[in-house]
Scaffold this motif. Structure first.
Motif, mmCIF file in Angstrom:
data_model
loop_
_atom_site.group_PDB
_atom_site.id
_atom_site.type_symbol
_atom_site.label_atom_id
_atom_site.label_comp_id
_atom_site.label_asym_id
_atom_site.label_seq_id
_atom_site.Cartn_x
_atom_site.Cartn_y
_atom_site.Cartn_z
ATOM 1 N N MET A 136 0.833 -1.182 0.000
ATOM 2 C CA MET A 136 0.000 0.000 0.000
ATOM 3 C C MET A 136 0.876 1.244 0.000
ATOM 4 O O MET A 136 1.859 1.314 0.715
ATOM 5 C CB MET A 136 -0.884 0.047 1.231
ATOM 6 C CG MET A 136 -2.031 -0.893 1.234
ATOM 7 S SD MET A 136 -3.023 -0.572 2.699
ATOM 8 C CE MET A 136 -4.598 -0.512 1.953
ATOM 9 N N THR A 137 0.443 2.210 -0.750
ATOM 10 C CA THR A 137 1.178 3.463 -0.785
ATOM 11 C C THR A 137 0.637 4.397 0.292
ATOM 12 O O THR A 137 -0.425 4.168 0.866
ATOM 13 C CB THR A 137 1.023 4.127 -2.164
ATOM 14 O OG1 THR A 137 -0.337 4.502 -2.346
ATOM 15 C CG2 THR A 137 1.478 3.200 -3.277
ATOM 16 N N GLU A 138 1.383 5.457 0.522
ATOM 17 C CA GLU A 138 0.960 6.446 1.516
ATOM 18 C C GLU A 138 -0.366 7.076 1.140
ATOM 19 O O GLU A 138 -1.205 7.344 2.005
ATOM 20 C CB GLU A 138 2.029 7.530 1.659
ATOM 21 C CG GLU A 138 3.276 7.056 2.350
ATOM 22 C CD GLU A 138 4.307 8.165 2.471
ATOM 23 O OE1 GLU A 138 3.948 9.342 2.343
ATOM 24 O OE2 GLU A 138 5.467 7.827 2.707
ATOM 25 N N THR A 139 -0.572 7.312 -0.122
ATOM 26 C CA THR A 139 -1.821 7.921 -0.582
ATOM 27 C C THR A 139 -3.010 7.013 -0.304
ATOM 28 O O THR A 139 -4.063 7.485 0.134
ATOM 29 C CB THR A 139 -1.737 8.223 -2.091
ATOM 30 O OG1 THR A 139 -0.575 9.016 -2.337
ATOM 31 C CG2 THR A 139 -2.962 8.962 -2.568
ATOM 32 N N GLU A 140 -2.866 5.730 -0.529
ATOM 33 C CA GLU A 140 -3.943 4.792 -0.255
ATOM 34 C C GLU A 140 -4.268 4.734 1.233
ATOM 35 O O GLU A 140 -5.428 4.669 1.623
ATOM 36 C CB GLU A 140 -3.582 3.405 -0.764
ATOM 37 C CG GLU A 140 -3.547 3.299 -2.278
ATOM 38 C CD GLU A 140 -3.010 1.961 -2.747
ATOM 39 O OE1 GLU A 140 -2.263 1.302 -1.984
ATOM 40 O OE2 GLU A 140 -3.325 1.579 -3.884
ATOM 41 N N THR B 209 -6.067 7.901 2.221
ATOM 42 C CA THR B 209 -7.429 7.859 1.702
ATOM 43 C C THR B 209 -8.322 6.998 2.595
ATOM 44 O O THR B 209 -9.493 7.322 2.801
ATOM 45 C CB THR B 209 -7.436 7.310 0.261
ATOM 46 O OG1 THR B 209 -6.581 8.112 -0.541
ATOM 47 C CG2 THR B 209 -8.824 7.308 -0.320
#
Length: 64
Positions: free
Chosen positions: A1-5, A8
């Motif tokens: 998982m990315t930081e943006t995910e 969110t």
């Protein structure tokens, strides 16, 4: 998982926590009677016990 995910996914929870805290504090400072405890106790509970503190206030402390 990315930081943006991750952000969110966590954003709605953060917004809910902030909204509950603000609503509880507004109610605490605009009313004088509580089922249990006093104003200082409920302000501490709401501010120090994240998310659950405001829920506890609305369930147990809010006077009629």
């Amino acid at each position: 998982m990315t930081e943006t995910e991750i952000l969110t996914m966590l954003a709605p929870l953060l917004i809910l926590q902030i909204a509950l805290t603000i609503a509880a504090l507004i109610h605490i400072f605009s009313h004088d009677k509580y089922k249990v405890g006093n104003r200082v106790l409920w302000v501490l509970v709401v501010l120090l016990i994240n998310t659950i503190g405001p829920i506890l206030y609305f369930a147990l402390g809010r006077g009629e």
